[in-house]
Design an enzyme around this catalytic site. Structure first.
Site, PDB file in Angstrom:
ATOM      1  N   LYS A  83       0.676  -1.319  -0.064  1.00 22.41           N
ATOM      2  CA  LYS A  83       0.089  -0.004   0.054  1.00 22.41           C
ATOM      3  C   LYS A  83       0.837   1.398   0.048  1.00 22.41           C
ATOM      4  O   LYS A  83       1.742   1.313   0.972  1.00 22.41           O
ATOM      5  CB  LYS A  83      -0.891   0.060   1.351  1.00 22.41           C
ATOM      6  CG  LYS A  83      -2.281   0.630   1.003  1.00 22.41           C
ATOM      7  CD  LYS A  83      -3.036   0.304   2.582  1.00 22.41           C
ATOM      8  CE  LYS A  83      -4.367   0.839   2.456  1.00 22.41           C
ATOM      9  NZ  LYS A  83      -5.023   0.535   3.629  1.00 22.41           N
TER      10      LYS A  83
HETATM   11  O1  G3P Z   1      -8.242   1.410   5.219  1.00 26.13           O
HETATM   12  C1  G3P Z   1      -8.322   2.730   5.938  1.00 26.13           C
HETATM   13  C2  G3P Z   1      -9.596   3.341   5.872  1.00 26.13           C
HETATM   14  O2  G3P Z   1     -10.452   2.556   5.651  1.00 26.13           O
HETATM   15  C3  G3P Z   1      -9.711   4.558   7.016  1.00 26.13           C
HETATM   16  O3  G3P Z   1     -10.952   4.603   7.614  1.00 26.13           O
HETATM   17  O4  G3P Z   1     -12.606   5.103   9.254  1.00 26.13           O
HETATM   18  O5  G3P Z   1     -10.033   5.742   9.558  1.00 26.13           O
HETATM   19  O6  G3P Z   1     -11.604   6.730   7.713  1.00 26.13           O
HETATM   20  P1  G3P Z   1     -11.381   5.860   8.697  1.00 26.13           P
END
Ligand code: G3P
Length: 221
Positions: A83
């Site tokens: 990633k």
């Molecule tokens: O993989 C990372 C992404 O899904 C982040 O999620 O909830 O931190 O915006 P969030």
């Protein structure tokens, strides 16, 4: 539609993998940090449990560092997807790693333009963060629709991995659009499993069976 779990939590990974629900895992430095401990042990274990793609993120922000880290992350398993962030160096690393046969997930995508560029750089996945767009008053799902249309127009092979999902309705909307993958926090996958009518229905079945059993004490299924 493929389901990935967006976590580094081994207990959750085992729980949903045992139900046959997981096609892959996505992690990031924040998710690793949340679990604590030695991240190397976590990454080794996750890539062992899960047969599908496991995204592990580089920490370097410049090209050669990303290349080195990407190559070494691949030592955890052939199912590792590297990633990289959506930056000029990230795209350059994406192109080089892809040329070496190492699949790449370009993360922190917030616009269709960024998704187009990541696809042009050869990304296996683009990760648009829809919840974070919703958070600032923009329509995250509109971005998924737009990327889907663009990738279909040009037959891009890059898969749309919908990230930053906050609730089950996001999953249904992404599926209606035809997104390739949703990556879900364990709490969202838990909510998808449940429906009050399922619980009520099961309770009634068991109560009715008990009634029948009291009249025929010897019956068995
Ligand atoms: O993989 C990372 C992404 O899904 C982040 O999620 O909830 O931190 O915006 P969030």
């Amino acid at each position: 539609m493929k389901i990935f779990l967006d976590t580094a939590n081994l207990e959750s990974i085992r729980k949903f993998n045992d139900m046959g629900l997981l096609d892959g895992i996505t992690t990031n430095p924040s998710l690793m940090s949340k679990e604590g401990g030695n991240p190397k042990d976590g990454m080794a274990e996750i890539t062992k449990i899960i047969k599908g793609d496991v995204s592990l993120e580089v920490l370097s922000t410049e090209y050669s560092g990303m290349l080195d880290e990407g190559r070494s992350l691949r030592n955890y398993g052939d199912n590792v997807v590297v990633k990289v962030p959506m930056t000029p160096d990230g795209l350059k690393a994406c192109k080089s790693l892809t040329a070496e046969g190492i699949p790449v997930n370009v993360t922190l995508i917030f616009s269709s333009n960024q998704a187009i560029l990541a696809a042009k750089a050869g990304a296996k996945y683009v990760s648009p963060f829809i919840g974070r767009l919703d958070d600032i008053g923009q329509d995250g799902m509109h971005l998924i629709q737009e990327i889907k249309t663009i990738f279909s127009n040009y037959n891009f092979k890059t898969q749309i991995l919908v990230a930053s999902i906050r609730h089950p309705l996001h999953v249904v909307d992404a599926a209606k659009i035809g997104a390739d993958v949703v990556t879900l926090p364990p709490a969202v996958l838990d909510k998808m499993l449940k429906h009050p009518l399922t619980d009520i229905g099961l309770k009634n079945f068991l109560t009715d069976w008990e009634k029948l059993k009291s009249e025929n004490p010897d019956i068995k299924v």
